[in-house]
Design an enzyme around this catalytic site. Structure first.
Site, PDB file in Angstrom:
ATOM      1  N   ASP A 178      45.702  43.520  22.386  1.00 30.47           N
ATOM      2  CA  ASP A 178      44.969  42.666  23.314  1.00 30.47           C
ATOM      3  C   ASP A 178      44.281  41.511  22.598  1.00 30.47           C
ATOM      4  O   ASP A 178      43.315  41.721  21.867  1.00 30.47           O
ATOM      5  CB  ASP A 178      43.938  43.529  24.056  1.00 30.47           C
ATOM      6  CG  ASP A 178      43.075  42.753  25.012  1.00 30.47           C
ATOM      7  OD1 ASP A 178      43.467  41.634  25.396  1.00 30.47           O
ATOM      8  OD2 ASP A 178      42.001  43.266  25.390  1.00 30.47           O
ATOM      9  N   ASP A 216      45.825  35.417  26.721  1.00 31.29           N
ATOM     10  CA  ASP A 216      45.350  36.805  26.694  1.00 31.29           C
ATOM     11  C   ASP A 216      46.494  37.787  26.928  1.00 31.29           C
ATOM     12  O   ASP A 216      47.000  37.913  28.044  1.00 31.29           O
ATOM     13  CB  ASP A 216      44.266  36.969  27.763  1.00 31.29           C
ATOM     14  CG  ASP A 216      43.535  38.302  27.669  1.00 31.29           C
ATOM     15  OD1 ASP A 216      43.908  39.131  26.820  1.00 31.29           O
ATOM     16  OD2 ASP A 216      42.594  38.501  28.454  1.00 31.29           O
TER      17      ASP A 216
END
Length: 422
Positions: A92, A312
């Protein structure tokens, strides 16, 4: 000049480490199959606000969006401990910490019969004295326990495990994950990261996480987002001299279960076409960049005059200001349905590309990418409203965008490289 460009690509690709990523069934799909998606959407109304707070209410608490991982489709394998214990983690770029469940976790998402906490951890609040201890100091052998839906880390099985006794707390919307910080050897793609700080969960929110295929999260954002006093995995890999270059890259496959990769310390140019276009990071915390506009058929529909975008990998959708996203939903004829927006599958081929202009370069996103086919006759919009209290013109570009564009995250030069994915 062309020769110099080729030499640059060769330099980028030297000695890189490639970590295969698996495409998985998303948490949304699992919730839907178990007829609890509506309950989830009601309990966790979508908001990434906490994730992007500059002034956190409590510096000892990390704020994360529970809904952020609802549509995650890719995971990688990391190993923790000696001998190694394997975990499926979301890689992430929107967070910095590494955490996995512990065998002491008191949640159905972790284990049906959690072990009692050993001394000095007699209770979750507080966790005990801040002194290092090793598994040999614990009394009593580990007992058999029914497995939960996720792999759980067992400190007693690792000879290199150390723990500080420091609490960690991740806020996920209206729920939270709580646990303690520890240190152990982390292996990723053959690289051995010694004495890496990571979190071990003791409590996870509700029963929803048991529907997630991933076990935990490995953050790849800037260290400013990490839990105070800790160093993220990527930074430790660089400090320990395990990579040739201070960068990493993502290639996300569009359809196959296999083929997606995370590259550490270099770039393989066979995964993209053309040349990389570099965009400076506007704020080194998230991988945040300045965007020029968002348009359809030459008409600006959002980000008029410029806005901020965050790249992201922990977000699958395209998220933006609610009013602008609602306008896009109307333009693509998406209809509200139980917290989601439904698109007529038969119209996908007629819908326009949506153009993201970044640093003067156009990045089209076709309807085949921003419309998700959930079932044979059900399609959903890949846009979702982001309610940000401080920066109303912030967009988050998730996997929908990243599947189209190979992305390099260059920490050495604080920039992001983009090129059409091969």
């Amino acid at each position: 000049m062309k020769g110099l460009g080729v030499l640059g690509l060769v330099a980028l690709s030297e000695c890189l480490v490639t970590i295969p990523l698996m495409k998985i069934k998303s948490m949304r799909e699992n919730l839907q199959e178990n007829n609890v998606l509506d309950d989830y959407l009601e309990k966790y109304p979508y908001s990434l606000a906490y994730k992007f707070l500059d002034n956190r209410p409590d510096p000892g608490v990390a704020y994360e969006p529970m809904r952020n991982y609802l549509d995650v489709s890719y995971v990688g394998i990391v190993s923790i401990g000696t001998p190694p214990q394997d975990f499926k983690v979301v890689l992430d770029t929107g967070s910095a910490d590494l955490w996995v469940p512990s065998v002491y976790c008191r949640s159905g998402a972790c284990s049906e019969c959690p072990r009692p906490l050993p001394c000095p951890f007699v209770s979750l609040h507080p966790l005990g004295p801040s002194t290092l201890w090793v598994p040999g100091s614990l009394t009593g052998p580990p007992r058999p326990c029914l497995a939960g839906s996720h792999s759980s880390f067992d400190p007693l099985r690792s000879s290199t495990f150390l723990v500080s006794g420091q609490l960690f707390h991740l806020v996920y919307g209206s729920a939270a994950i709580s646990g303690f910080l520890a240190y152990d050897t982390v292996r990723i793609g053959g690289l051995v990261d010694v004495a890496q700080a990571f979190g071990l969960s003791l409590q996870e929110p509700g029963n929803f996480l048991k529907h997630a295929v991933f076990d935990g999260i490995l953050g790849l954002s800037y260290p400013s987002l990490a839990f105070p006093g800790t160093t993220p995995v990527f930074d430790n890999l660089w400090r320990q001299g395990l990579m040739d270059q201070n960068l990493f890259a993502f290639y996300l496959s569009r359809s196959e279960e296999k083929g997606s990769v995370l590259m550490l310390g270099g770039v393989d140019p066979s995964y993209y076409s053309g040349q990389l276009t570099w965009v400076p990071v506007s704020k080194p915390s998230y991988w945040q960049i300045a965007m020029d506009s968002i348009s359809i058929n030459g008409k600006v529909i959002a980000c008029d005059g410029g806005c901020q975008g965050i790249i992201d990998t922990g977000t699958s959708l395209l998220s933006g200001p609610p009013d602008h996203v609602l306008n896009i939903q109307k333009l693509i004829h998406a209809q509200p349905d139980h917290g989601q927006y439904v698109v007529d599958c038969d119209t996908v081929d007629t819908l326009p590309d949506i153009l993201f202009t970044i640093n003067g370069v156009d990045y089209p996103v076709p309807a085949s990418a921003y419309v998700r086919k959930s079932h044979p006759h059900t399609c959903h919009s890949g846009f979702e409203g982001l309610d940000h209290p401080f920066y109303p013109e912030t967009w988050v570009l998730g996997d929908i965008f990243l599947r189209l564009y190979f992305t390099v995250f260059d920490r050495a030069n604080n920039r992001i490289g983009l090129a059409p994915a091969a």
